[in-house]
Design a protein around this motif. Sequence first.
Motif, short mmCIF file in Angstrom:
data_model
loop_
_atom_site.label_atom_id
_atom_site.label_comp_id
_atom_site.label_asym_id
_atom_site.label_seq_id
_atom_site.Cartn_x
_atom_site.Cartn_y
_atom_site.Cartn_z
N THR A 56 44.74 -58.13 -134.81
CA THR A 56 46.00 -57.47 -135.14
C THR A 56 45.79 -56.51 -136.30
O THR A 56 45.85 -56.90 -137.46
CB THR A 56 47.08 -58.51 -135.47
N TYR A 59 50.52 -54.97 -138.57
CA TYR A 59 51.33 -56.18 -138.55
C TYR A 59 52.66 -55.90 -139.24
O TYR A 59 52.69 -55.46 -140.40
CB TYR A 59 50.56 -57.28 -139.30
N ASN A 66 61.88 -57.13 -138.13
CA ASN A 66 61.47 -58.18 -137.20
C ASN A 66 62.66 -58.86 -136.53
O ASN A 66 62.62 -59.16 -135.34
CB ASN A 66 60.58 -59.21 -137.91
N SER A 70 63.42 -58.85 -132.56
CA SER A 70 63.66 -60.10 -131.83
C SER A 70 64.93 -60.01 -130.98
O SER A 70 64.97 -60.53 -129.86
CB SER A 70 63.74 -61.28 -132.80
N GLU A 73 64.09 -58.01 -127.93
CA GLU A 73 63.32 -58.85 -127.00
C GLU A 73 64.24 -59.80 -126.25
O GLU A 73 64.14 -59.96 -125.04
CB GLU A 73 62.23 -59.62 -127.75
N MET A 78 61.85 -55.78 -123.21
CA MET A 78 60.45 -55.83 -122.77
C MET A 78 60.36 -55.92 -121.25
O MET A 78 59.48 -55.29 -120.65
CB MET A 78 59.70 -57.00 -123.41
N GLY A 121 50.18 -56.47 -128.37
CA GLY A 121 51.44 -56.27 -127.67
C GLY A 121 51.36 -56.24 -126.16
O GLY A 121 52.31 -55.84 -125.49
N GLY A 122 50.21 -56.66 -125.60
CA GLY A 122 50.05 -56.66 -124.16
C GLY A 122 49.36 -55.42 -123.62
O GLY A 122 49.09 -55.32 -122.42
N LYS A 128 54.32 -57.16 -124.05
CA LYS A 128 54.38 -58.57 -124.42
C LYS A 128 55.02 -58.83 -125.78
O LYS A 128 55.54 -59.91 -126.02
CB LYS A 128 52.93 -59.08 -124.40
N CYS A 129 54.96 -57.85 -126.70
CA CYS A 129 55.47 -58.10 -128.05
C CYS A 129 55.93 -56.79 -128.69
O CYS A 129 55.11 -55.96 -129.07
CB CYS A 129 54.37 -58.75 -128.89
N HIS A 131 57.21 -56.43 -131.57
CA HIS A 131 56.80 -56.40 -132.98
C HIS A 131 55.46 -55.69 -133.13
O HIS A 131 55.28 -54.84 -134.00
CB HIS A 131 56.72 -57.82 -133.55
N ALA A 132 54.51 -56.02 -132.27
CA ALA A 132 53.19 -55.40 -132.32
C ALA A 132 53.25 -53.93 -131.92
O ALA A 132 52.58 -53.09 -132.52
CB ALA A 132 52.21 -56.15 -131.42
#
Length: 171
Positions: A56, A59, A66, A70, A73, A78, A121-122, A128-129, A131-132
């Motif tokens: 990572t 970050y 964050n 969330s 998400e 996503m 993040g995929g 997948k994320c 945040h990433a």
Amino acid sequence: MSNDSRDVTELDLQRLHSQLGRPVRDVRAIAARCTDGWPAVVETSPRLADGTPFPTFWYSTCRVLNAALSTLEAEGLMRDMQDRLATDPDLAQQYAAAHEQYLAARDEVEPVEQIAGFSAGGMPVRVKCLHALVAHALGAGPGVNPFGDEALAELARRGSWPHPGPCVTQE
């Protein structure tokens, strides 16, 4: 002390500890800041001081950011992005390029064989994320990660990013 906003100061380390609730490890730079100067995204070493590979590179540390991510998400953003990735070849190409940029930026600091080919993040085939992906978008700049940019635009539309004031009330 340097004026470079990427430099990590002792105050930054204290604020990062407040944001994360733990000491931080191997922070190389502040890749992005909130409007009040607090760290929002850190750039970390690809290999921690103890030798552990750490894939990572960027970050997200801002609690407000964050929490807003969330929410996106949980609302299914996503899943919608993943569906578009599967049906839009141009978008898939942009996302693959973001993956390659991530790898190149991290490898420029230090190539680490154990994490070669793995970004965050995929990428390059999954979403997948957020945040990433947003940390990547903020760390690398606009126009690099299409889904990170899209999530940031949605947060801006909602008035969630950038946010006023620190994300932690006590230092």
